[in-house]
Structure formats: structure tokens, C-alpha cells
Design a protein around this motif. Structure first.
Motif, short mmCIF file in Angstrom:
data_model
loop_
_atom_site.label_atom_id
_atom_site.label_comp_id
_atom_site.label_asym_id
_atom_site.label_seq_id
_atom_site.Cartn_x
_atom_site.Cartn_y
_atom_site.Cartn_z
N MET A 100 37.55 -38.23 -10.21
CA MET A 100 36.75 -37.55 -11.22
C MET A 100 35.79 -36.54 -10.59
SD MET A 100 36.07 -40.65 -13.86
CE MET A 100 35.27 -39.64 -15.10
N GLU A 101 35.23 -36.86 -9.43
CA GLU A 101 34.31 -35.94 -8.77
C GLU A 101 35.04 -34.70 -8.25
OE1 GLU A 101 32.42 -38.39 -5.83
OE2 GLU A 101 30.83 -39.00 -7.20
N GLN A 102 36.30 -34.86 -7.85
CA GLN A 102 37.07 -33.73 -7.36
C GLN A 102 37.49 -32.80 -8.49
OE1 GLN A 102 40.33 -35.43 -5.19
NE2 GLN A 102 39.07 -35.90 -3.40
N GLY A 103 37.53 -33.29 -9.69
CA GLY A 103 37.91 -32.47 -10.82
C GLY A 103 39.40 -32.27 -10.95
#
Length: 124
Positions: free
Chosen positions: A84-87
Motif C-alpha cells: 500500500m505504501e508503494q502505491g
């Protein structure tokens, strides 16, 4: 200097020294303040026997299945967080499946007017 804790209800007396020897490793450790607080709490609440048995179980079975399950869940959550943080989070839905779902939902669609008519006819 050792301290003595007593659970009068269960007739348990426990004397804790300032330090103890880990029989698995042979190393000497100081008794932490947190351990003393827990022992004192359980001796006052008549649960000292439960604390001792739980501690022994944990000490003799450190690789219990609950810990393994918890570690696996935490690992999976960290992977999800990283994604999720990497998108890069994308759902790979095939168009064919989406169309099938749409067709099913239109087949099962109910006209609100029909619902109102049925409710009226049954006194609702």
C-alpha cells in the motif's frame, strides 16, 4: 535481598531473589521490576498459581503454535502495508468476471414499486 510473595487463598508462597540463573543457558539475570510488579499483582489477586504455571509453560514451550501464527499474521500485515505504501496496489479482475457479476445483479434487481405494492397488499 530476596522478596517473599504469598497467595493465601491458594496456599502459595514464592520467594524471589535479586537475580536468577537461566537453567537453559547458565547465565545469571537480574529480576526486572516488571516481573516483580506482576508477581505482586497476582499474589494480591489470588492468581499466583496461574501466573507460575503460565510462566513455566511459556518457558518450557517457547515455540508454541500461537506465537508462530502471530508471527505469520504480522509478516503478512507488513507485506500488505509495504504494497500500500508503494502505491502498486492493483486488483486484477478479468472483464469476463465483471460482466457476469453485472448480469447477475440485473437479473436479481427488484423494482421498488413492486416492493411497495406487496407491502401495501399485506398491510405494511
Amino acid at each position: 535481598m530476596s522478596k517473599t510473595y504469598t497467595d493465601y487463598d491458594n496456599k502459595i508462597v514464592l520467594t524471589i531473589p535479586d537475580e536468577f540463573i537461566d537453567v537453559k543457558t547458565g547465565e545469571s539475570h537480574l529480576v526486572s521490576k516488571k516481573i516483580e510488579e506482576q508477581i505482586e499483582y497476582h499474589s494480591e489477586n489470588s492468581t499466583l498459581g496461574h501466573l507460575l504455571l503460565s510462566a513455566l509453560h511459556y518457558y518450557l514451550n517457547p515455540g508454541s503454535s500461537n506465537r508462530a501464527k502471530t508471527d505469520q499474521i504480522l509478516h503478512e500485515l507488513s507485506v500488505i502495508k509495504m504494497i500500500m505504501e508503494q502505491g502498486n496496489f492493483q486488483l486484477n479482475h478479468s472483464p469476463k468476471l465483471n460482466r457476469q457479476k453485472e448480469n447477475k445483479s440485473t437479473k436479481n434487481a427488484v423494482d421498488i414499486k413492486e416492493v411497495e405494492d406487496v407491502l401495501e397488499s399485506f398491510g405494511g
